[in-house]
Design an enzyme around this catalytic site. Structure first.
Site, PDB file in Angstrom:
ATOM      1  N   ASN A   1      35.152  35.309  42.872  1.00 42.41           N
ATOM      2  CA  ASN A   1      36.041  35.252  44.170  1.00 42.41           C
ATOM      3  C   ASN A   1      35.731  36.731  44.856  1.00 42.41           C
ATOM      4  O   ASN A   1      35.433  37.294  44.584  1.00 42.41           O
ATOM      5  CB  ASN A   1      37.558  35.717  43.173  1.00 42.41           C
TER       6      ASN A   1
ATOM      7  N   GLY B   1      39.187  46.078  40.427  1.00 43.49           N
ATOM      8  CA  GLY B   1      38.311  46.711  41.551  1.00 43.49           C
ATOM      9  C   GLY B   1      38.067  48.287  40.383  1.00 43.49           C
ATOM     10  O   GLY B   1      37.429  49.405  41.791  1.00 43.49           O
TER      11      GLY B   1
ATOM     12  N   GLU C   1      47.026  40.320  44.527  1.00 40.31           N
ATOM     13  CA  GLU C   1      46.410  41.491  45.791  1.00 40.31           C
ATOM     14  C   GLU C   1      47.380  40.528  47.108  1.00 40.31           C
ATOM     15  O   GLU C   1      47.540  41.139  48.218  1.00 40.31           O
ATOM     16  CB  GLU C   1      44.813  41.169  46.223  1.00 40.31           C
TER      17      GLU C   1
ATOM     18  N   HIS D   1      47.373  35.345  43.402  1.00 43.69           N
ATOM     19  CA  HIS D   1      46.674  36.222  43.277  1.00 43.69           C
ATOM     20  C   HIS D   1      47.199  38.286  42.962  1.00 43.69           C
ATOM     21  O   HIS D   1      48.035  37.755  44.123  1.00 43.69           O
ATOM     22  CB  HIS D   1      45.680  36.571  44.116  1.00 43.69           C
TER      23      HIS D   1
ATOM     24  N   SER E   1      37.097  43.785  36.429  1.00 38.16           N
ATOM     25  CA  SER E   1      35.646  44.337  36.648  1.00 38.16           C
ATOM     26  C   SER E   1      35.289  44.247  35.666  1.00 38.16           C
ATOM     27  O   SER E   1      34.673  44.830  34.755  1.00 38.16           O
ATOM     28  CB  SER E   1      36.809  46.005  36.189  1.00 38.16           C
TER      29      SER E   1
ATOM     30  N   LYS F   1      36.417  37.303  47.434  1.00 43.94           N
ATOM     31  CA  LYS F   1      37.481  38.035  48.488  1.00 43.94           C
ATOM     32  C   LYS F   1      37.783  37.811  50.253  1.00 43.94           C
ATOM     33  O   LYS F   1      36.908  37.271  49.755  1.00 43.94           O
ATOM     34  CB  LYS F   1      37.955  39.214  47.866  1.00 43.94           C
TER      35      LYS F   1
ATOM     36  N   GLU G   1      44.774  38.902  35.017  1.00 44.09           N
ATOM     37  CA  GLU G   1      44.485  40.021  35.637  1.00 44.09           C
ATOM     38  C   GLU G   1      45.338  41.506  35.553  1.00 44.09           C
ATOM     39  O   GLU G   1      46.383  41.168  36.647  1.00 44.09           O
ATOM     40  CB  GLU G   1      43.952  39.775  37.106  1.00 44.09           C
TER      41      GLU G   1
HETATM   42  P1  13P Z   1      37.218  42.848  40.263  1.00 43.75           P
HETATM   43  O1  13P Z   1      36.320  42.100  39.496  1.00 43.75           O
HETATM   44  O2  13P Z   1      36.439  43.207  41.383  1.00 43.75           O
HETATM   45  O3  13P Z   1      38.222  44.104  39.131  1.00 43.75           O
HETATM   46  O4  13P Z   1      37.942  41.723  40.353  1.00 43.75           O
HETATM   47  C1  13P Z   1      39.207  40.893  40.040  1.00 43.75           C
HETATM   48  C2  13P Z   1      39.430  40.012  40.931  1.00 43.75           C
HETATM   49  O5  13P Z   1      40.437  41.057  40.711  1.00 43.75           O
HETATM   50  C3  13P Z   1      39.043  38.695  40.372  1.00 43.75           C
HETATM   51  O6  13P Z   1      40.581  37.891  41.285  1.00 43.75           O
END
Ligand code: 13P
Length: 253
Positions: A8, A174, A98, A96, A215, A10, A168
């Site tokens: 991803n 992150g 976010e 997601h 992460s 992002k 997640e």
């Molecule tokens: P990270 O691997 O940066 O923690 O992000 C995970 C994520 O949100 C994947 O969709």
């Protein structure tokens, strides 16, 4: 089922950087890995076409980071699942954290998006996971169970349809440190049991994969590869580096 490893990206890369990373990935991921594992890359919408062009002759699959729940019409700024499919996407991340946090996406919206994605031929990657506050309040199981049930309400998967459920935990995304593998395994068992309440056993076994996200990088992935219900990973930060992402792919069994 084959393991699935999803990148991803992002909102991290523009057009040029997306092309560059796609080129680097084609070089870094050995062909042999792609015969054994599903590797999916989800770029920004503005880079889909150039990435699709790059992956055309390779077995890396492209996914979208979101879809809208309608196919076409007066919905400014939204991405039609049908058009995403035309652009070369075969999966779509939906729900997601976010988007749930920044855009107030609700479980009802997530449910509509999953239905629309399936109609368009996109395999949904449903994201579920608890926040730090929910975890501290002992609500993790209820949150992931509730999100899964609401997202999949009224959905019947056909034999030719695929679904990915990504666990997640919001508080580790992150952060640079994944959750303890035992805690992730517990969550995956909850998700698996919930799926068994919603779908026939054969569909759960043959058409649905549960993956872990939060992460994960080349140094931590091996802690999660042996866990019973996980069939892969959803990777954010570490997927922005071709060698690191390739290392995650190689270590995923
Ligand atoms: P990270 O691997 O940066 O923690 O992000 C995970 C994520 O949100 C994947 O969709």
């Amino acid at each position: 089922m084959r393991p699935i490893i999803i990148a991803n990206w992002k909102m991290n890369l523009g057009y040029r950087d997306s092309l560059k990373l796609a080129e680097d990935l084609v070089r870094a991921i050995p062909e042999a890995e792609l015969y054994k594992k599903d590797v999916v890359v989800c770029p920004s919408a503005s880079s889909l076409l150039i990435v699709a062009e790059m992956f055309k002759k390779h077995h890396i699959v492209m996914g979208a980071q979101d879809v809208f729940w309608r196919e076409q019409g007066a919905f400014t700024g939204c991405e039609s699942p049908k058009f995403l499919w035309e652009a070369g996407c075969r999966l779509a991340i939906i729900g997601h954290s976010e988007r749930r946090q920044n855009l107030q996406e609700t479980d009802a919206m997530v449910n509509q998006k999953i239905k629309a994605a399936l109609v368009a031929g996109l395999a949904p990657i449903l994201c579920v996971g608890e926040t730090y506050e929910e975890r501290a309040a002992g609500k993790t199981d209820n949150v992931i169970m509730g999100q899964t049930i609401k997202a999949l309400s009224g959905i019947q998967l056909l034999a030719n349809e695929q679904l990915v459920v990504a666990y997640e935990p919001v508080w580790v995304i992150g952060s640079g440190r994944p959750i303890e593998p035992e805690e992730a395994e517990h969550a995956s068992r909850i998700i698996y049991q919930t799926l068994l309440d919603l779908f026939p056993l054969t569909i759960v076994q043959n058409n649905i994969r549960i993956v872990y996200g939060g992460s994960i990088d080349g140094s931590t992935v091996s802690d999660f590869t042996g866990l019973e219900y996980f069939g892969g990973f959803l990777v954010g930060g570490a997927s922005l580096h071709a060698e690191e992402f390739a290392s995650i792919i190689k270590q995923t069994e």
